[in-house]
Write a protein that holds these residues in place. Structure first.
Motif, PDB file in Angstrom:
ATOM      1  N   UNK A  22     -32.500  -5.452  -6.173  1.00  0.00           N
ATOM      2  CA  UNK A  22     -31.178  -4.826  -6.010  1.00  0.00           C
ATOM      3  C   UNK A  22     -30.541  -4.534  -7.367  1.00  0.00           C
ATOM      4  N   UNK A  23     -31.277  -4.847  -8.440  1.00  0.00           N
ATOM      5  CA  UNK A  23     -30.793  -4.472  -9.769  1.00  0.00           C
ATOM      6  C   UNK A  23     -30.026  -5.554 -10.502  1.00  0.00           C
ATOM      7  N   UNK A  24     -30.060  -6.770  -9.993  1.00  0.00           N
ATOM      8  CA  UNK A  24     -29.346  -7.849 -10.679  1.00  0.00           C
ATOM      9  C   UNK A  24     -30.248  -8.514 -11.703  1.00  0.00           C
ATOM     10  N   UNK A  25     -29.889  -8.434 -12.981  1.00  0.00           N
ATOM     11  CA  UNK A  25     -30.695  -9.176 -13.958  1.00  0.00           C
ATOM     12  C   UNK A  25     -30.555 -10.681 -13.682  1.00  0.00           C
ATOM     13  N   UNK A  26     -31.679 -11.393 -13.782  1.00  0.00           N
ATOM     14  CA  UNK A  26     -31.667 -12.832 -13.488  1.00  0.00           C
ATOM     15  C   UNK A  26     -31.922 -13.608 -14.779  1.00  0.00           C
ATOM     16  N   UNK A  27     -31.100 -14.615 -15.010  1.00  0.00           N
ATOM     17  CA  UNK A  27     -31.362 -15.540 -16.120  1.00  0.00           C
ATOM     18  C   UNK A  27     -31.419 -16.952 -15.561  1.00  0.00           C
ATOM     19  N   UNK A  28     -32.143 -17.812 -16.274  1.00  0.00           N
ATOM     20  CA  UNK A  28     -32.354 -19.170 -15.778  1.00  0.00           C
ATOM     21  C   UNK A  28     -31.554 -20.175 -16.570  1.00  0.00           C
ATOM     22  N   UNK A  29     -31.093 -21.168 -15.859  1.00  0.00           N
ATOM     23  CA  UNK A  29     -30.303 -22.231 -16.461  1.00  0.00           C
ATOM     24  C   UNK A  29     -30.909 -23.552 -16.007  1.00  0.00           C
ATOM     25  N   UNK A  30     -31.246 -24.403 -16.977  1.00  0.00           N
ATOM     26  CA  UNK A  30     -31.933 -25.658 -16.674  1.00  0.00           C
ATOM     27  C   UNK A  30     -31.227 -26.798 -17.376  1.00  0.00           C
ATOM     28  N   UNK A  31     -31.119 -27.935 -16.698  1.00  0.00           N
ATOM     29  CA  UNK A  31     -30.591 -29.140 -17.341  1.00  0.00           C
ATOM     30  C   UNK A  31     -31.790 -30.029 -17.666  1.00  0.00           C
ATOM     31  N   UNK A  32     -31.832 -30.518 -18.907  1.00  0.00           N
ATOM     32  CA  UNK A  32     -32.905 -31.428 -19.302  1.00  0.00           C
ATOM     33  C   UNK A  32     -32.635 -32.790 -18.657  1.00  0.00           C
ATOM     34  N   UNK A  33     -33.601 -33.286 -17.863  1.00  0.00           N
ATOM     35  CA  UNK A  33     -33.369 -34.475 -17.044  1.00  0.00           C
ATOM     36  C   UNK A  33     -34.510 -35.477 -17.186  1.00  0.00           C
ATOM     37  N   UNK A  34     -34.139 -36.687 -17.546  1.00  0.00           N
ATOM     38  CA  UNK A  34     -35.120 -37.754 -17.738  1.00  0.00           C
ATOM     39  C   UNK A  34     -35.888 -38.025 -16.441  1.00  0.00           C
ATOM     40  N   UNK A  35     -37.188 -38.093 -16.568  1.00  0.00           N
ATOM     41  CA  UNK A  35     -38.028 -38.415 -15.410  1.00  0.00           C
ATOM     42  C   UNK A  35     -38.239 -37.240 -14.475  1.00  0.00           C
ATOM     43  N   UNK A  36     -37.568 -36.107 -14.737  1.00  0.00           N
ATOM     44  CA  UNK A  36     -37.695 -34.947 -13.847  1.00  0.00           C
ATOM     45  C   UNK A  36     -38.384 -33.789 -14.576  1.00  0.00           C
ATOM     46  N   UNK A  37     -37.877 -33.444 -15.750  1.00  0.00           N
ATOM     47  CA  UNK A  37     -38.489 -32.312 -16.463  1.00  0.00           C
ATOM     48  C   UNK A  37     -38.630 -32.577 -17.969  1.00  0.00           C
ATOM     49  N   UNK A  38     -38.691 -33.854 -18.357  1.00  0.00           N
ATOM     50  CA  UNK A  38     -38.733 -34.153 -19.793  1.00  0.00           C
ATOM     51  C   UNK A  38     -40.158 -34.264 -20.325  1.00  0.00           C
TER      52      UNK A  38
END
Ligand SMILES: *Cc1c(COP(=O)(O)O)cnc(C)c1O
Ligand code: SF4
Length: 337
Positions: A218-234
């Motif tokens: 639909x033309x919406x540019x998408x950007x990602x936002x991530x929180x650095x989280x211990x034990x989840x994505x570190x």
């Protein structure tokens, strides 16, 4: 909370009542399914634990200083050219590490019509405001008609040339991205969507792929936002998988946030030096398209700053710079002429 216990997702622990009394708890059926299927990276983000009752001295009720910069109710103005507008403080899920956990919840603020009028009047009176960022809470839980009306009112302010919406809806309740939502989002100004996702499992379900494809088509540019989280994505591997999935789904990773000092979230915080080491482990090893900027929102409200480890090591007396490459070797860059 009860519903999570009844669904067998949460143990019936009396300590948990104290958590639920203090902070909002909810997951969507979509997220409950993923937890049931065994995704630990998702479960830890949404299922409460008694660790949340532990407060540390550095934690703050208003970790990034929203209140200091509140111009009128629902409007946070910290930077000259952009402003946050928080029409609603409800979310489809409640992240256990949420930086606005003291404000969000099912009974959270929804701007009353008169307050929304005042917020929009205030924005209309500030010609320097070029961008309005809808956040909350999650603006995409709004009824499509209300969202469409709000966007149309922003569209009518000539100096507001772009709108951004921060949301978790495409990832936690993908079926809500339906025709009604897409038509509400269709606007003359571009509407950028900042998608909050922290673990690669969040981007696996086909329904999530479909929701993101509908938004980008639909033309919406998408950007990602991530929180650095211990034990989840570190871990480098987890972040690599997450950011590659984003790019594949047409989301440009934008920010990797250092965890804010929100109450009861110390068990999620990763030491800053470790965050820098993770970024060093990514830079040069994976596509630059997959690289977000690692940022710290300074406690108290002074704003976001990039905090990736410096590659310029020093400037020597003769004016030459010593710069490290992504693999750690030092190189000399000549002085300015
Ligand atoms: C994070 C934030 C923004 C957006 O900052 P960008 O760097 O443009 O993404 C704007 N206003 C406030 C108050 C913020 O906290
Ligand atoms: S969706 Fe955003 S505002 Fe809502 S609980 Fe999660 S981090 Fe907080």
């Amino acid at each position: 909370m009860r519903a999570l216990v009844d669904a067998g997702l949460l143990a019936d622990d009396p300590g948990m009542e104290a958590v639920a009394a203090r902070y909002a708890v909810a997951v969507t059926p979509h997220i409950a399914d993923q937890i049931q299927e065994g995704s630990a990276g998702i479960a830890q983000q949404f299922l409460p634990t008694t660790a949340e009752l532990r407060l540390t001295p550095e934690e703050r009720l208003d970790p990034i200083g929203d209140a200091v910069h509140e111009a009128v109710p629902g409007v946070v103005h910290r930077y000259p050219d952009r402003v946050l507008l928080k029409p609603i403080h409800v979310c489809p899920v409640y992240c256990r590490f949420c930086f606005r956990r003291e404000q969000v919840g099912p009974a959270g603020l929804i701007l009353k019509p008169a307050e929304l009028d005042r917020a929009l009047d205030w924005i209309a009176d500030q010609p320097a405001i070029w961008e309005v960022i809808l956040t909350g809470g999650d603006p995409l839980v709004m009824a499509p008609a209300a969202l469409g009306k709000l966007l149309a009112r922003l569209d009518a302010i000539p100096h507001v040339e772009t709108v951004r919406i921060h949301t978790r809806v495409p990832v936690v309740n993908p079926r809500k991205v339906d025709d009604a939502m897409l038509s509400a989002l269709s606007n003359t100004q571009p509407v950028w969507i900042a998608v909050h996702a922290n673990h690669p499992d969040e981007l696996k379900p086909p329904a999530v792929h479909a929701a993101l494809a509908r938004l980008s088509q639909a033309g919406h540019p998408l950007v990602g936002q991530t929180v650095l989280l211990k034990g989840i994505n570190d871990r480098v591997e987890t972040l690599t998988a997450l950011f590659r999935s984003m790019v594949k789904l047409r989301i440009k990773p934008y920010y990797l946030h250092q965890g804010d000092l929100a109450p009861g979230t110390s068990h999620f915080r990763v030491p800053l030096a470790q965050g820098q080491a993770l970024m060093t482990g990514l830079r040069g090893h994976i596509s630059g398209l997959c690289m977000p900027t690692y940022v710290l929102d300074l406690p108290g409200g002074a704003g976001k700053v990039p905090i990736e480890a410096a590659y310029i090591e020093s400037c020597r007396d003769d004016g030459r710079y010593v710069v490290r490459d992504p693999w750690g070797t030092a190189h000399v860059y000549p002085p300015e002429a």
